[in-house]
Scaffold this motif. Structure first.
Motif, short mmCIF file in Angstrom:
data_model
loop_
_atom_site.label_atom_id
_atom_site.label_comp_id
_atom_site.label_asym_id
_atom_site.label_seq_id
_atom_site.Cartn_x
_atom_site.Cartn_y
_atom_site.Cartn_z
N ALA A 43 37.79 45.19 29.83
CA ALA A 43 37.38 46.49 30.35
C ALA A 43 35.87 46.70 30.23
N GLN A 44 35.23 46.03 29.28
CA GLN A 44 33.78 46.16 29.14
C GLN A 44 33.03 45.58 30.33
N LEU A 45 33.73 44.80 31.15
CA LEU A 45 33.10 44.14 32.29
C LEU A 45 33.23 44.96 33.57
N ILE A 46 33.73 46.16 33.46
CA ILE A 46 33.99 46.98 34.66
C ILE A 46 33.18 48.27 34.61
N MET A 47 32.52 48.56 35.73
CA MET A 47 31.80 49.82 35.94
C MET A 47 32.43 50.55 37.11
N VAL A 48 32.72 51.81 36.91
CA VAL A 48 33.24 52.63 38.01
C VAL A 48 32.16 53.59 38.49
N PHE A 99 25.69 40.93 37.92
CA PHE A 99 26.39 42.10 38.45
C PHE A 99 26.89 41.80 39.86
N SER A 100 28.05 42.33 40.18
CA SER A 100 28.48 42.27 41.57
C SER A 100 27.81 43.38 42.34
N ASP A 101 27.69 43.21 43.66
CA ASP A 101 27.40 44.37 44.50
C ASP A 101 28.66 45.22 44.50
N ALA A 102 28.57 46.42 45.02
CA ALA A 102 29.70 47.35 44.94
C ALA A 102 30.97 46.71 45.49
N MET A 103 32.04 46.77 44.68
CA MET A 103 33.28 46.09 45.04
C MET A 103 34.12 46.89 46.03
N ASN A 104 33.58 48.02 46.51
CA ASN A 104 34.29 48.77 47.54
C ASN A 104 33.75 48.48 48.93
N MET A 105 32.74 47.62 49.03
CA MET A 105 32.10 47.35 50.32
C MET A 105 32.97 46.44 51.18
N LYS A 106 32.90 46.65 52.50
CA LYS A 106 33.73 45.88 53.42
C LYS A 106 33.38 44.39 53.38
N VAL A 116 33.36 42.57 50.98
CA VAL A 116 34.31 41.90 50.09
C VAL A 116 35.75 42.34 50.37
N THR A 117 35.96 43.62 50.65
CA THR A 117 37.34 44.11 50.81
C THR A 117 37.96 43.75 52.15
N LYS A 118 37.12 43.33 53.11
CA LYS A 118 37.67 42.99 54.43
C LYS A 118 38.69 41.86 54.33
N TYR A 119 38.42 40.92 53.45
CA TYR A 119 39.30 39.76 53.34
C TYR A 119 40.01 39.68 51.98
N PHE A 120 39.63 40.50 51.03
CA PHE A 120 40.22 40.44 49.69
C PHE A 120 40.50 41.86 49.21
N PRO A 121 41.75 42.16 48.92
CA PRO A 121 42.09 43.53 48.50
C PRO A 121 41.54 43.85 47.12
N SER A 122 41.40 45.16 46.88
CA SER A 122 40.94 45.61 45.57
C SER A 122 41.90 45.11 44.50
N GLY A 123 41.38 44.71 43.39
CA GLY A 123 42.18 44.11 42.33
C GLY A 123 42.06 42.62 42.39
N LYS A 124 42.49 42.03 43.49
CA LYS A 124 42.36 40.59 43.66
C LYS A 124 40.89 40.20 43.78
N ALA A 125 40.12 40.99 44.52
CA ALA A 125 38.69 40.71 44.64
C ALA A 125 38.01 40.78 43.28
N PRO A 139 43.22 49.94 37.35
CA PRO A 139 44.45 49.33 36.81
C PRO A 139 44.80 48.01 37.48
N ALA A 140 44.64 47.95 38.81
CA ALA A 140 44.95 46.71 39.51
C ALA A 140 43.99 45.60 39.11
N ALA A 141 42.73 45.93 38.96
CA ALA A 141 41.74 44.92 38.57
C ALA A 141 42.05 44.38 37.19
N LEU A 142 42.33 45.26 36.24
CA LEU A 142 42.63 44.81 34.88
C LEU A 142 43.89 43.94 34.86
N ALA A 143 44.88 44.37 35.62
CA ALA A 143 46.13 43.62 35.66
C ALA A 143 45.92 42.22 36.25
N GLN A 144 45.14 42.14 37.31
CA GLN A 144 44.91 40.84 37.96
C GLN A 144 44.12 39.91 37.04
#
Length: 1003
Positions: free
Chosen positions: A54-59, A301-308, A310-319, A338-343
């Motif tokens: 969880a320390q690796l995640i920024m919202v 750091f990743s660029d924002a993980m909500n950007m198309k 990355v999300t165009k081909y990889f769903p949130s959590g899996k990305a 939750p999906a990201a942590l679970a994955q």
């Protein structure tokens, strides 16, 4: 302090890393002191394995959302024990409160990050906004690096004050694609060396002041026409091409110890052939290239993980899981926590990610937290937050940035800076602005400029009228206001707007300034075979590129045009074949007044303003004057301009009293002497037409048989020639019963009575001759001593006319005022200005029986048709200052030598100090023992004059000060029987405050 296991092993790991990557400087945040290392060890040891993930995640966090949002964000962070929050839109106070709540709810202090490439104002209102990186890319020389470093340092202090720890900046993308929709103005330019050098200065400024940085967008987002917010861009370059250009700035800044690197969402087949895999999710790019090849040890750091992208081909959590698997240290803007942590947990179970690698990354994040002081976390102090986030030093820095980046792309025949203002009839046309702009307002400070505004919505009938009006001008200042900086909307340039600019250029009279994205120049440069060549912007007489639309760029572009500042900027990119990388012509200042803030000349503006405000407010509150204008300059830079109070005390003129405006005209009273007669005589001395050691009869033949024939002009100008102080001329026009004597005044105008004294009082046409005769026949004082006298100054207009053949007012305007740009300086101001712009003086209950408004207050000058060498001049403070700044600059102003330095020195020195006479020639000077006629700190080199209506001017040429000061008020309203201004000594106390502020500096 007890032995800390982590402290030892942390030191060892850093040492080993330095050995492994000897060519790379380890990021500073990895070099912790023992206390910080123990904190990291303690926090890490007490974490569960899932907490380390969880320390690796920024919202994302916002401080401008609806009620309930903050509670849900806090719950998300607390429940999942997240490592950080990336802040977006809102306000500083709201964000600070939210941050304090978030930190209070988190078991481990949070890293607070922001995209603040051009300052916190990129996201928050009420904060400092710096220029875009493209603007900074135009600056030249080593000095630009120090300014950019200072920007980084200042931004770091603001960020830390706001409880922030990471800035996702600088952008080190090399923008070599003009159509880049997402980088563009965010890049320092297309020269990789300049990008690296300036980005390094920015990075160091931030990191040296304890702010983590993140270079972006690795491995380079500059050469694409796709916005990764909306799609996955393709970079179709070879590895060799990437190495030679895009990767260069990253390599240099990583070697210099970059704290962080942000990975972009890009498809780069030369680096990873996997179809549609964004670089964010690519082990080949994140781990192999960035970490292994380039030796980067900091936070990835990743660029924002909500950007198309990355999300165009990889769903949130899996990305998110694939990002960690690729080698990412911190995932920014994870949408589904939750999906990201679970994955990620499942990937650990499956063996695709090791717990050891998670632990190593968690330790790195904790080290970063300790380095920024979160091991000793304190809540944000709310008191004075907004003021602390807006230090005046940043306004000065922004001014320096703008001044250093202004780029002149054309300067036909050295037109810039404008000289010989008296030959120019200037119009300004603001394109795409329906109100007067900051550029236009600043231009009006220099000379008479008539303003026009038009937009793409302006009716054709109005355009036709403007076209017709512009025929009357020989120079047109075209300021193009583009309110959008993005290529997708053609930088805010409408087709009709471009056509209007082309039409204005076609007049052959245009200086064009484009306030917007530099690439907009291409939209104003048409192919020669499709459009009339005369309508291309390159056919303008001069072209200025300020790169942005801000108050700073508008004001300083106008100052550049008029020669208050120079220009040294160069294009940081190639726009097209006509405007290429490195283009930019040098332009030098010619010494006109510059308008800036006190800090630019080393003065604390807050201190100065407090002192002046206090003195003026006391004067107004005690009824010493109803209002005033104060203007101050140091080193030729106007650092204080303020209008106070109102024209009058009450509604006696039939309406509520008008507030005083900076451009209001005042009756100068005796300041007329040193603003008209004295400069005229100095000019005549330079021309060899006037001898200071000559006699009065030499230049006034009618005085040859008078008692004044042998009076020496040097004595006359120093008020020791035995002349009477004054003569009440008007009193000799009345009979004992109060009626007018013959051939004096009538109530109606006629050919015999043409001189208008008031609306209902007209003077006999030959009566001015009577006044001159009265002066000639007046007795002399018995003793040769200093007695201040008006009489000689009444005669100087005759002398000027006799020696030059030109009427006094015309001589002054053509020789001084028009070339200086001092166009409001005039006699009889009612001819040119509405009464609303002229401040009333006195209600004359004895002679004229009316309010004196727009006519000279002095009775003698009034009887000379309002035009005399001792009184009658009107004008505003700014234009009057030009005269005195010319004096301070030893007779030079705006590239023109009006009076020789030798003559200025002669007129402004003490002439007869051995006789106890403090006067110069025309000018007043400090008393030998302080009497209040001058500021207490005035040096013996200083000089000036006061006026009966309440005016005052002062020049301090001493190199320690170099001051010019103007004070205008109407202390005689409604009656001259008001000594309070003199009793309070307001005028000289105010300029004394300027002396004290100069001595005090920026303390």
């Amino acid at each position: 302090m007890p032995f800390c296991r982590f402290a030892f092993f942390g030191f060892l790991s850093v040492l080993l890393s330095l050995t492994t990557f000897a060519q790379t400087t380890s990021p500073t945040f990895l070099k912790l002191n023992p206390r910080q290392a123990c904190w990291v060890d303690s926090v890490f040891t007490n974490m569960k394995p899932e907490d380390r993930i969880a320390q690796l995640i920024m919202v994302a966090g916002y401080s401008n959302r609806k009620p309930g949002y903050e509670d849900s964000l806090i719950t998300l962070v607390r429940t999942n024990k997240l490592g950080g929050v990336v802040m977006f839109q809102g306000g500083p106070v709201r964000q600070a409160r939210l941050t304090n709540r978030l930190q209070a709810s988190s078991p481990v202090p949070l890293l607070i990050a922001m995209d603040a490439e051009w300052g916190i104002a990129m996201r928050l209102d009420s904060t400092v906004r710096y220029p875009y990186q493209m603007t900074l890319g135009a600056m030249q020389g080593a000095g630009s690096d120090s300014l950019i470093y200072q920007m980084g340092a200042n931004l770091a202090k603001q960020a830390r004050r706001l409880g922030m720890h990471v800035n996702f900046a600088p952008s080190v993308d090399v923008n070599n694609n003009p159509n880049n929709p997402v980088i563009n103005f965010r890049s320092f330019g297309e020269n990789k060396y300049e990008v690296a050098r300036k980005a390094l200065a920015y990075m160091r400024g931030m990191q040296d002041n304890q702010l983590l940085t993140s270079l972006k967008h690795f491995p380079g987002h500059g050469d694409t026409g796709t916005d990764s917010h909306y799609d996955l861009p393709l970079i179709a370059k070879s590895r060799a091409q990437l190495d030679s250009l895009e990767l260069y700035p990253f390599q240099q800044l990583i070697k210099a110890g970059a704290a962080g690197v942000m990975i972009a969402h890009l498809s780069i087949p030369a680096l990873d052939t996997t179809r549609n895999r964004p670089s964010t999710l690519s082990p080949a790019i994140v781990t192999n290239l960035l970490k292994n090849e380039l030796g980067f040890q900091g936070l990835v750091f990743s660029d924002a993980m909500n950007m198309k992208g990355v999300t165009k081909y990889f769903p949130s959590g899996k990305a998110d899981e694939l990002g960690i698997e690729a080698g990412m240290d911190v995932l920014e803007f994870t949408e589904d926590v939750p999906a990201a942590l679970a994955q990620i947990k499942q990937a650990i179970v499956d063996g695709r990610i090791s717990q050891a690698s998670i632990d190593a990354r968690c330790l790195k994040v904790l080290k970063a937290k300790a380095w920024v002081g979160l091991d000793q976390y304190k809540p944000i102090e709310m008191e004075n937050l907004v003021s602390d986030l807006n230090p005046v030093q940043d306004e000065l820095l922004n001014r320096k940035f703008t001044e250093s980046s202004l780029t002149v792309l054309k300067n036909d025949k050295g037109l810039l800076p404008l000289q010989r203002l008296d030959t120019l009839r200037i119009a300004s046309v603001a394109v795409e602005s329906d109100k007067i702009t900051a550029f236009q307002q600043m231009a009006s400070n220099y000379t008479q400029v008539d303003h026009f505004n038009l937009t793409s919505r302006t009716p054709d009938s109005t355009l036709a009228m403007i076209r017709d009006s512009l025929k009357n001008y020989n120079l047109i200042l075209v300021d193009v206001h583009l309110n959008n900086i993005r290529p997708a909307v053609k930088y805010g340039l409408q087709a009709k707007t471009a056509g209007l600019v082309g039409e204005l250029v076609a007049t052959g009279k245009a200086i064009v300034t484009v306030f917007g994205n530099v690439y907009a120049l291409d939209k104003l440069t048409f192919p020669m075979d499709t459009v009339q060549p005369s309508r291309n912007i390159e056919q303008a007489r001069a072209i200025i590129m300020p790169y942005q639309l801000t108050n700073y760029t508008e004001e300083l572009s106008a100052q550049l045009i008029f020669g208050a500042i120079g220009a040294s900027g160069k294009l940081p990119v190639t726009v097209n074949q006509r405007f290429r990388l490195g283009d930019g012509l040098p332009v030098k200042s010619i010494g006109r007044l510059k308008y800036t803030i006190p800090e630019e000349v080393g003065i604390n503006g807050k201190f100065l303003a407090q002192q002046v405000d206090s003195l003026v407010n006391v004067g107004i509150s005690q009824g010493a004057f109803p209002g005033c204008v104060v203007q101050m300059a140091k080193d030729g830079k106007v650092i204080f301009r303020k209008a106070y109070g109102k024209h009058t005390y009450d509604a006696s003129l039939g309406a509520e009293p008008l507030p005083v405006q900076l451009d209001d005209l005042y009756d100068m009273a005796s300041v007329t002497k040193v603003s008209t007669s004295t400069p005229a005589l100095m000019h005549l001395v330079d021309d060899g037409k006037f001898n200071l050691n000559g006699k009065m009869a030499d230049y006034l033949p009618g005085f040859k048989k008078s008692n004044k024939a042998d009076l020496l002009w040097r004595d006359v100008l120093t008020h020791q020639a035995r002349l009477k102080a004054w003569i009440p001329f008007w009193m000799d026009t009345k009979n004992p019963d109060g009626t007018w004597k013959p051939k004096t005044f009538k109530a109606e105008r006629s050919g015999r009575y043409p001189i208008e004294v008031t609306d209902s009082l007209y003077e006999f046409k030959n009566y001015p001759k009577t006044i001159f005769e009265q002066i000639k026949d007046s007795p002399l004082n018995a003793k040769k001593e200093y007695v201040y006298s008006d009489l000689s100054f009444i005669l100087y207009p005759q002398i000027v006319k006799r020696l030059t053949g030109i009427d006094f007012e015309d001589y002054l305007k053509t020789t001084f005022y028009k070339p200086l740009g001092a166009t409001t300086l005039t006699f009889l101001p009612r001819r040119y200005y509405s009464l609303s712009r002229i401040v009333p003086t006195e209600y004359d209950s004895l002679f004229r029986k009316t309010l004196i408004w727009g006519r000279v207050h002095d009775e003698g000058a009034a009887m000379l048709n309002g035009l005399s060498g001792h009184a009658g001049l009107f004008g505003n403070a700014n234009d009057l200052m030009k005269v005195y700044e010319m004096y301070r600059q030893k007779g030079s102003y705006g590239g023109q030598q009006f009076i020789s330095a030798k003559t200025i020195a002669e007129f402004t020195r003490y002439q007869f100090p051995e006789l106890g006479n403090r006067r110069g020639l025309g000018f007043d000077k400090p008393s030998f023992t302080y009497t209040g006629n001058a500021p207490k700190s005035a040096t013996k080199a200083s000089y000036g004059h006061s006026g009966y209506t309440g005016t005052f001017v002062w020049v301090e040429p001493d190199p320690a000060y170099k001051l010019t000061y103007i004070f205008l008020c109407n202390r005689v309203y409604p009656t001259r029987n008001n000594p309070k201004l003199g009793n309070l000594n307001t005028r000289t106390n105010i300029v004394e405050a300027l002396y004290q502020a100069t001595k005090r500096g920026l303390q």
